[in-house]
Structure formats: C-alpha cells, structure tokens
Design a protein around this motif. Structure first.
Motif, PDB file in Angstrom:
ATOM      1  N   THR A   1       0.835  -1.192   0.000  1.00  0.00           N
ATOM      2  CA  THR A   1       0.000   0.000   0.000  1.00  0.00           C
ATOM      3  C   THR A   1       0.875   1.249   0.000  1.00  0.00           C
ATOM      4  OG1 THR A   1      -1.693  -1.200   1.237  1.00  0.00           O
ATOM      5  CG2 THR A   1      -1.837   1.202   1.247  1.00  0.00           C
ATOM      6  N   ALA A   2       0.561   2.181  -0.884  1.00  0.00           N
ATOM      7  CA  ALA A   2       1.305   3.443  -0.950  1.00  0.00           C
ATOM      8  C   ALA A   2       1.276   4.126   0.415  1.00  0.00           C
ATOM      9  CB  ALA A   2       0.700   4.349  -2.006  1.00  0.00           C
ATOM     10  N   GLY A   3       2.431   4.624   0.839  1.00  0.00           N
ATOM     11  CA  GLY A   3       2.530   5.334   2.111  1.00  0.00           C
ATOM     12  C   GLY A   3       2.656   4.431   3.326  1.00  0.00           C
TER      13      GLY A   3
ATOM     14  N   PRO B   1       4.433   1.522   5.868  1.00  0.00           N
ATOM     15  CA  PRO B   1       5.820   1.285   6.278  1.00  0.00           C
ATOM     16  C   PRO B   1       6.583   0.409   5.286  1.00  0.00           C
ATOM     17  CG  PRO B   1       4.367   1.095   8.166  1.00  0.00           C
ATOM     18  CD  PRO B   1       3.481   1.206   6.947  1.00  0.00           C
ATOM     19  N   ALA B   2       5.918  -0.585   4.708  1.00  0.00           N
ATOM     20  CA  ALA B   2       6.584  -1.460   3.731  1.00  0.00           C
ATOM     21  C   ALA B   2       6.990  -0.664   2.492  1.00  0.00           C
ATOM     22  CB  ALA B   2       5.666  -2.617   3.346  1.00  0.00           C
ATOM     23  N   ALA B   3       6.089   0.182   2.005  1.00  0.00           N
ATOM     24  CA  ALA B   3       6.399   1.001   0.830  1.00  0.00           C
ATOM     25  C   ALA B   3       7.548   1.956   1.131  1.00  0.00           C
ATOM     26  CB  ALA B   3       5.164   1.779   0.377  1.00  0.00           C
ATOM     27  N   GLU B   4       7.505   2.572   2.297  1.00  0.00           N
ATOM     28  CA  GLU B   4       8.565   3.519   2.677  1.00  0.00           C
ATOM     29  C   GLU B   4       9.918   2.825   2.806  1.00  0.00           C
ATOM     30  OE1 GLU B   4       7.001   5.434   6.154  1.00  0.00           O
ATOM     31  OE2 GLU B   4       5.511   6.536   4.975  1.00  0.00           O
ATOM     32  N   ALA B   5       9.897   1.523   3.155  1.00  0.00           N
ATOM     33  CA  ALA B   5      11.149   0.766   3.282  1.00  0.00           C
ATOM     34  C   ALA B   5      11.642   0.242   1.938  1.00  0.00           C
ATOM     35  CB  ALA B   5      10.951  -0.398   4.255  1.00  0.00           C
ATOM     36  N   GLY B   6      10.821   0.366   0.895  1.00  0.00           N
ATOM     37  CA  GLY B   6      11.243  -0.053  -0.433  1.00  0.00           C
ATOM     38  C   GLY B   6      10.761  -1.420  -0.871  1.00  0.00           C
TER      39      GLY B   6
ATOM     40  N   THR C   1       9.803  -0.382   9.903  1.00  0.00           N
ATOM     41  CA  THR C   1       9.373   0.070  11.219  1.00  0.00           C
ATOM     42  C   THR C   1       7.854   0.072  11.247  1.00  0.00           C
ATOM     43  OG1 THR C   1      11.340   1.465  11.419  1.00  0.00           O
ATOM     44  CG2 THR C   1       9.498   1.944  12.914  1.00  0.00           C
ATOM     45  N   LEU C   2       7.300  -0.776  12.106  1.00  0.00           N
ATOM     46  CA  LEU C   2       5.845  -0.921  12.187  1.00  0.00           C
ATOM     47  C   LEU C   2       5.211   0.317  12.804  1.00  0.00           C
ATOM     48  CD1 LEU C   2       5.634  -4.597  13.434  1.00  0.00           C
ATOM     49  CD2 LEU C   2       5.687  -3.758  11.088  1.00  0.00           C
ATOM     50  N   ARG C   3       3.986   0.594  12.376  1.00  0.00           N
ATOM     51  CA  ARG C   3       3.207   1.667  12.984  1.00  0.00           C
ATOM     52  C   ARG C   3       1.733   1.307  12.875  1.00  0.00           C
ATOM     53  NH1 ARG C   3       4.774   4.915   8.099  1.00  0.00           N
ATOM     54  NH2 ARG C   3       2.883   5.023   6.843  1.00  0.00           N
ATOM     55  N   GLU C   4       0.928   1.992  13.628  1.00  0.00           N
ATOM     56  CA  GLU C   4      -0.507   1.780  13.606  1.00  0.00           C
ATOM     57  C   GLU C   4      -1.041   2.240  12.273  1.00  0.00           C
ATOM     58  OE1 GLU C   4      -3.876   0.270  14.831  1.00  0.00           O
ATOM     59  OE2 GLU C   4      -2.259   0.406  16.278  1.00  0.00           O
TER      60      GLU C   4
END
Length: 76
Positions: free
Chosen positions: A10-12, A14-19, A70-73
């Motif tokens: 999903t765009a935005g 944590p997985a997307a932000e990590a690449g 880095t996980l987040r809600e």
C-alpha cells in the motif's frame, strides 16, 4: 516454502517507505529463514507493537538485501 511473495504494498505504508515492492521474494524475517516460518508466523511478526523494526531478507538477482520495516498503527 522457501520464500513468501509480496502480493500488495500500500502506498505510504511502512513497507512502501522501506522499499518493498509487489512480487518481492521474502526469504527471511528477523534472520529466520522463510522455510522455517508459517504464514501465521509472518503475520505475527508483521503485527507487533508500533515502533518495532522487522528485518526482511529480500532475494533479487544480485543476492539478498536486508530491509528494515518500522511498524506503525495503520488503522484510524
């Protein structure tokens, strides 16, 4: 399984932000080989407390790269 395949990023997130990208092959999670993990294990590792860093080993043509997420809600 020797790897988990990423089905959706999903765009935005944590997985997307990590690449991480769709169709990436996850071969390890927190240094545990994918062959020793169930789908439930992967879910449990990916839904820990916000702020937890989960280290994924991603296989590509050049070898295995390490990606920290880095996980987040995610829910409002």
């Amino acid at each position: 399984a020797s790897a988990f395949v990423v089905a959706l990023v999903t765009a935005g997130s944590p997985a997307a932000e990590a690449g991480l990208k769709k169709d990436d092959r996850i071969v390890s999670v927190d240094d545990v080989p994918a062959s020793r993990l169930s789908g439930r294990d992967l879910f449990d590792k990916s839904t820990r407390a916000p702020g937890t860093v989960v280290e994924f080993g991603i296989a590509d043509g050049a070898g295995v790269r390490r990606v920290g997420v880095t996980l987040r809600e995610q829910l409002p």
